[in-house]
Design an enzyme around this catalytic site. Structure first.
Site, PDB file in Angstrom:
ATOM      1  NE  ARG A  75      -3.497  -0.086   2.846  1.00 23.52           N
ATOM      2  CZ  ARG A  75      -4.014  -0.497   4.012  1.00 23.52           C
ATOM      3  NH1 ARG A  75      -3.704   0.123   5.138  1.00 23.52           N
ATOM      4  NH2 ARG A  75      -4.837  -1.527   4.056  1.00 23.52           N
ATOM      5  NE  ARG A 144      -2.225   1.731   9.591  1.00 20.21           N
ATOM      6  CZ  ARG A 144      -2.940   0.624   9.445  1.00 20.21           C
ATOM      7  NH1 ARG A 144      -3.891   0.568   8.532  1.00 20.21           N
ATOM      8  NH2 ARG A 144      -2.709  -0.422  10.212  1.00 20.21           N
ATOM      9  CE  LYS A 207      -5.941  -0.682  11.485  1.00 16.34           C
ATOM     10  NZ  LYS A 207      -6.902  -1.281  10.539  1.00 16.34           N
ATOM     11  CE  LYS A 209      -7.404   3.304   9.149  1.00 17.33           C
ATOM     12  NZ  LYS A 209      -8.554   2.538   8.615  1.00 17.33           N
ATOM     13  CB  CYS A 429     -13.689  -3.723   1.925  1.00 17.36           C
ATOM     14  SG  CYS A 429     -14.395  -5.338   2.283  1.00 17.36           S
ATOM     15  CB  CYS A 435      -9.173  -9.414   2.944  1.00 24.99           C
ATOM     16  SG  CYS A 435      -9.282  -8.915   4.665  1.00 24.99           S
ATOM     17  CB  CYS A 474     -15.077  -9.182   8.059  1.00 24.23           C
ATOM     18  SG  CYS A 474     -13.802  -7.961   8.408  1.00 24.23           S
ATOM     19  CB  CYS A 478     -11.926  -2.051   4.922  1.00 26.17           C
ATOM     20  SG  CYS A 478     -10.972  -2.908   6.171  1.00 26.17           S
TER      21      CYS A 478
HETATM   22 FE1  SRM Z   1      -8.988  -1.873   6.458  1.00 27.91          FE
HETATM   23  C1  SRM Z   1      -7.624  -4.484   8.131  1.00 27.91           C
HETATM   24  C2  SRM Z   1      -8.176  -3.253   3.532  1.00 27.91           C
HETATM   25  C3  SRM Z   1      -9.742   1.028   4.935  1.00 27.91           C
HETATM   26  C4  SRM Z   1     -10.675  -0.869   9.269  1.00 27.91           C
HETATM   27  N1  SRM Z   1      -7.989  -3.547   5.940  1.00 27.91           N
HETATM   28  C5  SRM Z   1      -7.475  -4.480   6.775  1.00 27.91           C
HETATM   29  C6  SRM Z   1      -6.636  -5.513   6.018  1.00 27.91           C
HETATM   30  C7  SRM Z   1      -5.225  -5.028   6.000  1.00 27.91           C
HETATM   31  C8  SRM Z   1      -6.775  -6.967   6.490  1.00 27.91           C
HETATM   32  C9  SRM Z   1      -5.790  -7.489   7.505  1.00 27.91           C
HETATM   33  O1  SRM Z   1      -5.560  -6.848   8.535  1.00 27.91           O
HETATM   34  O2  SRM Z   1      -5.272  -8.574   7.255  1.00 27.91           O
HETATM   35  C10 SRM Z   1      -7.308  -5.386   4.618  1.00 27.91           C
HETATM   36  C11 SRM Z   1      -6.439  -5.761   3.432  1.00 27.91           C
HETATM   37  C12 SRM Z   1      -7.283  -6.386   2.363  1.00 27.91           C
HETATM   38  C13 SRM Z   1      -6.571  -6.594   1.104  1.00 27.91           C
HETATM   39  O3  SRM Z   1      -6.434  -7.772   0.688  1.00 27.91           O
HETATM   40  O4  SRM Z   1      -6.155  -5.624   0.471  1.00 27.91           O
HETATM   41  C14 SRM Z   1      -7.838  -3.963   4.669  1.00 27.91           C
HETATM   42  N2  SRM Z   1      -8.845  -1.205   4.602  1.00 27.91           N
HETATM   43  C15 SRM Z   1      -8.584  -1.953   3.504  1.00 27.91           C
HETATM   44  C16 SRM Z   1      -8.813  -1.181   2.225  1.00 27.91           C
HETATM   45  C17 SRM Z   1      -7.851  -1.545   1.112  1.00 27.91           C
HETATM   46  C18 SRM Z   1     -10.273  -1.378   1.775  1.00 27.91           C
HETATM   47  C19 SRM Z   1     -10.572  -0.941   0.363  1.00 27.91           C
HETATM   48  O5  SRM Z   1     -11.089  -1.796  -0.367  1.00 27.91           O
HETATM   49  O6  SRM Z   1     -10.316   0.196  -0.007  1.00 27.91           O
HETATM   50  C20 SRM Z   1      -8.673   0.251   2.773  1.00 27.91           C
HETATM   51  C21 SRM Z   1      -7.262   0.741   2.748  1.00 27.91           C
HETATM   52  C22 SRM Z   1      -7.144   2.111   3.302  1.00 27.91           C
HETATM   53  C23 SRM Z   1      -5.789   2.724   3.154  1.00 27.91           C
HETATM   54  O7  SRM Z   1      -5.445   3.057   2.016  1.00 27.91           O
HETATM   55  O8  SRM Z   1      -5.119   2.930   4.153  1.00 27.91           O
HETATM   56  C24 SRM Z   1      -9.109   0.048   4.214  1.00 27.91           C
HETATM   57  N3  SRM Z   1      -9.952  -0.174   7.027  1.00 27.91           N
HETATM   58  C25 SRM Z   1     -10.263   0.863   6.195  1.00 27.91           C
HETATM   59  C26 SRM Z   1     -11.248   1.706   6.815  1.00 27.91           C
HETATM   60  C27 SRM Z   1     -11.921   2.912   6.171  1.00 27.91           C
HETATM   61  C28 SRM Z   1     -11.153   4.184   6.349  1.00 27.91           C
HETATM   62  O9  SRM Z   1     -10.177   4.258   7.087  1.00 27.91           O
HETATM   63  O10 SRM Z   1     -11.584   5.164   5.732  1.00 27.91           O
HETATM   64  C29 SRM Z   1     -11.530   1.158   8.052  1.00 27.91           C
HETATM   65  C30 SRM Z   1     -12.597   1.657   9.064  1.00 27.91           C
HETATM   66  C31 SRM Z   1     -12.115   2.838   9.832  1.00 27.91           C
HETATM   67  C32 SRM Z   1     -11.284   2.415  10.993  1.00 27.91           C
HETATM   68  O11 SRM Z   1     -10.074   2.349  10.851  1.00 27.91           O
HETATM   69  O12 SRM Z   1     -11.856   2.122  12.049  1.00 27.91           O
HETATM   70  C33 SRM Z   1     -10.699  -0.022   8.184  1.00 27.91           C
HETATM   71  N4  SRM Z   1      -9.071  -2.518   8.396  1.00 27.91           N
HETATM   72  C34 SRM Z   1      -9.889  -1.998   9.361  1.00 27.91           C
HETATM   73  C35 SRM Z   1      -9.815  -2.846  10.526  1.00 27.91           C
HETATM   74  C36 SRM Z   1     -10.571  -2.624  11.867  1.00 27.91           C
HETATM   75  C37 SRM Z   1      -9.741  -1.892  12.834  1.00 27.91           C
HETATM   76  C38 SRM Z   1     -10.406  -1.794  14.186  1.00 27.91           C
HETATM   77  O13 SRM Z   1     -10.218  -0.793  14.855  1.00 27.91           O
HETATM   78  O14 SRM Z   1     -11.081  -2.731  14.593  1.00 27.91           O
HETATM   79  C39 SRM Z   1      -8.929  -3.898  10.200  1.00 27.91           C
HETATM   80  C40 SRM Z   1      -8.515  -5.072  11.102  1.00 27.91           C
HETATM   81  C41 SRM Z   1      -7.475  -4.705  12.104  1.00 27.91           C
HETATM   82  O15 SRM Z   1      -6.871  -3.637  12.071  1.00 27.91           O
HETATM   83  O16 SRM Z   1      -7.259  -5.553  12.965  1.00 27.91           O
HETATM   84  C42 SRM Z   1      -8.496  -3.667   8.850  1.00 27.91           C
HETATM   85 FE1  SF4 Z   2     -10.997  -7.466   4.831  1.00 29.42          FE
HETATM   86 FE2  SF4 Z   2     -12.961  -7.044   6.519  1.00 29.42          FE
HETATM   87 FE3  SF4 Z   2     -11.470  -5.025   5.710  1.00 29.42          FE
HETATM   88 FE4  SF4 Z   2     -13.148  -6.115   4.035  1.00 29.42          FE
HETATM   89  S1  SF4 Z   2     -13.716  -5.087   5.933  1.00 29.42           S
HETATM   90  S2  SF4 Z   2     -10.984  -5.625   3.590  1.00 29.42           S
HETATM   91  S3  SF4 Z   2     -13.099  -8.238   4.630  1.00 29.42           S
HETATM   92  S4  SF4 Z   2     -10.766  -6.700   6.930  1.00 29.42           S
END
Ligand code: SRM
Ligand code: SF4
Length: 556
Positions: A75, A144, A207, A209, A429, A435, A474, A478
């Site tokens: 990323r 980030r 993390k 943001k 997402c 993922c 899930c 995201c």
């Molecule tokens: Fe996310 C984890 C993809 C935005 C909340 N996110 C992941 C992971 C890295 C899975 C992992 O931990 O193994 C995913 C990778 C999937 C893949 O195969 O690419 C993933 N997140 C994404 C992306 C690519 C979704 C998309 O389709 O665009 C976004 C990348 C953003 C970036 O460029 O940095 C993405 N993730 C978000 C957002 C939305 C936002 O920030 O605007 C959220 C919700 C806001 C937040 O942070 O609370 C988000 N991602 C999470 C979480 C839940 C964190 C939590 O506090 O519980 C995880 C899981 C974790 O961190 O344990 C996670």
């Molecule tokens: Fe993966 Fe869940 Fe984030 Fe979708 S919402 S990219 S399934 S961690």
């Protein structure tokens, strides 16, 4: 046992990592496996990477007694989501040479490449480096990618605010040079001190943001950020920012102590004090955040544990100044302004719809080729939006026709224009197949589901409604499903919780309405909801507001 004496495994890995280096070099040269060592899997995130495996091929590989097909997702760190045409050309070729080839625009305005084999990680990072791109701190327990309102047409002050997003990103980078040593074999500079006053050796509990919105558009979904900034513009001048802290969307099914939350207003700071205030919001989270339970470690839990007033007071003490009361602002939109528009300098912008941010040539739609051809003219910059779309920007009047011709030739204008309002306002997402946390499909399924919802909208004369629909595989959120008007949250393959009642502007979260629906259940339920909505809504009432009033508030 106290949190201090019961540090999580990740905390121990960070402290022992020698500036995030760990044993990454050894892991990368181990030719016996496509994986890296377990501790390094945690550290590699700080370098903007995740180790993953192809989940579509798990069973087949296991039958053949092969290890999973390991690869890496990389990323980019791209504050404000900006790229030059030269960088896009480079990215196009790196994607083709080392990854699956699909360029994924994320919900945080940056780019991900998937499927990069271990042996290709160093060449990928080196290639990015020659293009002045990096992936430092794009993931991991650090600040980030900083997002920033994407459309330069919105305000003549956009450039100033975008530069501030870059400054915030640079100011909060880890001081370690480990990235350059591991990925580009840079020599260790023994005399260089790596003292890191912000992150020390433990980094943040989780993390972090930051996003900046420029009213009236909330395209960055400012309140879901750990720290959201709302630009305050008065008399045509950027005065400062309202700061809202404690947003976050991730939850865990069945774990009631986890919840989605929108940021709480800390107050206003003049622009000269904003960087200091941001820094200290982060240090308070660093010092008070939970380091034993990662599910309770985001700032939203720290703020709820301390209380907003106590959190604010601690930040003010460290800053040596106080927040002023938040200044008035109003959001009127959260969507991207598709099509052509012109800004205050007379430059042209074309915002194109990219379904779920996937840039690829498929289904007879040569999107990726078209964007390469446009980049090759050198006439347009590339700006990514937090809705996973792209703005071709800063196009001179004299160059508009050339860009337009390429947009037409590659069916880009047709694809943007033909997408229904619901599709244009949708996001999903990544989920399967990469993922590791996905319980259900998202980006591979939402387009099909929308094709089945569209006839229902037509049946109820709702086809022109800008209803915001989002899907995640899930409950991590995201694709920001918790603050959509209709949110689908994967529970298992083919099953989704249905959430409704979020507002159109990103100022109210939705609520779960039905558990684990399959496709038939989703379509039947929406058919009924649309029917009631059309019959009973007040003039101008959005689907989200109506759902909240009719089905959520009334049932509390
Ligand atoms: Fe996310 C984890 C993809 C935005 C909340 N996110 C992941 C992971 C890295 C899975 C992992 O931990 O193994 C995913 C990778 C999937 C893949 O195969 O690419 C993933 N997140 C994404 C992306 C690519 C979704 C998309 O389709 O665009 C976004 C990348 C953003 C970036 O460029 O940095 C993405 N993730 C978000 C957002 C939305 C936002 O920030 O605007 C959220 C919700 C806001 C937040 O942070 O609370 C988000 N991602 C999470 C979480 C839940 C964190 C939590 O506090 O519980 C995880 C899981 C974790 O961190 O344990 C996670
Ligand atoms: Fe993966 Fe869940 Fe984030 Fe979708 S919402 S990219 S399934 S961690």
């Amino acid at each position: 046992m106290s949190e201090k004496n019961n540090l999580s495994g990740t905390e121990k890995i960070k402290v022992a990592s020698q500036g995030l280096r760990g044993t990454l070099k050894e892991s990368l040269t181990d030719a016996h496996t496509g994986a890296i060592r377990e501790d390094d899997q945690a550290l590699v995130k700080f370098h903007g990477m995740y180790m993953q495996d192809d989940r579509d091929r798990r069973e087949e590989r296991s039958r053949k007694k092969l290890e999973p097909l390991y690869s890496f997702m990389i990323r980019l760190r791209l504050p404000g989501g900006f790229m030059t045409p030269e960088q896009w050309i480079g990215l196009h070729h790196v994607a083709g040479n080392y990854s699956t080839g699909t360029i994924k625009i994320t919900t945080r305005q940056t780019i991900q490449l998937h499927g990069i084999l271990k042996s290709h990680t160093k060449p990928t990072i080196s290639a990015f480096n020659t293009m002045q791109l990096d992936s430092i701190a794009a993931c991991g327990d650090v600040n980030r990618n900083v997002t920033c309102a994407s459309h330069p047409k919105e305000s003549p002050l956009h450039e100033e605010i975008y530069q501030f997003a870059r400054e915030i990103s640079a100011h909060h980078l880890p001081k370690s040079r480990g990235y350059y040593e591991v990925w580009m074999d840079a020599e260790k500079l023994v005399e260089t001190t790596e003292e890191d006053p912000l992150y020390q050796d433990r980094y943040l509990p989780r993390k972090f943001k930051i996003g900046i919105a420029i009213p009236p558009n909330n395209d960055v979904d400012v309140f879901i950020n750990d720290l959201g900034l709302i630009a305050i513009i008065e008399d045509g001048e950027l005065k400062g920012y309202n700061l809202a802290a404690g947003g976050g969307l991730g939850t865990t099914h069945g774990n009631a102590s986890t919840y989605a939350r929108l940021g709480s207003m800390l107050g206003y700071v003049p622009k000269a004090q904003a960087l200091k205030a941001i820094y200290e919001v982060i240090t308070v989270q660093r010092d008070f955040g939970n380091r034993s339970d990662r599910k309770q470690a985001r700032i939203k839990y720290t703020i709820d544990k301390l209380g907003v007033d106590a959190y604010r007071a601690e930040v003010e003490k460290r800053c040596g100044f106080s927040f002023e009361p938040a200044r008035p602002y109003a959001f009127t939109s959260r969507k991207d302004a598709y099509g052509w528009s012109q800004n205050h300098e007379g430059k042209w912008y074309y915002t194109l719809f990219i379904e779920n941010g996937r840039v690829v040539d498929e289904n007879n739609y040569p999107l990726k080729t078209g964007l390469l051809k446009i980049a090759e003219t050198g006439k347009a910059n590339f700006r990514f939006t937090c809705n996973q779309n792209l703005i071709l920007s800063d196009i001179a009047d004299a160059d508009k026709a050339i860009v337009e011709q390429l947009l037409v030739e590659h069916q880009i204008i047709k694809s943007t224009d033909n997408a229904s309002p619901m599709r244009r306002n949708s996001m999903a997402c990544v989920a399967l197949n990469t993922c590791a946390l996905a319980m259900a499909e998202a980006q591979r399924y939402l387009p099909t589901l929308i094709s089945k919802i569209e006839p229902l909208l037509q049946k109820h004369q709702l086809a022109d409604e800008d209803i915001i629909v989002r899907m995640t595989g899930c409950p991590n959120g995201c694709g920001r499903s918790p603050n959509a008007e209709i949110g689908f949250v994967g529970t298992s393959l083919g099953k989704y919780n249905l959430h409704i009642g979020g507002d159109r502007l990103g100022e109210r979260l939705n609520t779960k309405y039905k558990d684990s629906l399959d496709e038939t259940g989703i379509l039947d339920t929406l058919d009924n909801l649309f029917d009631v909505y059309v019959k009973e809504r007040s003039a101008g009432e959005t689907f989200g507001d109506f759902s909240q009033r009719k089905w959520i508030s009334d049932n509390r």
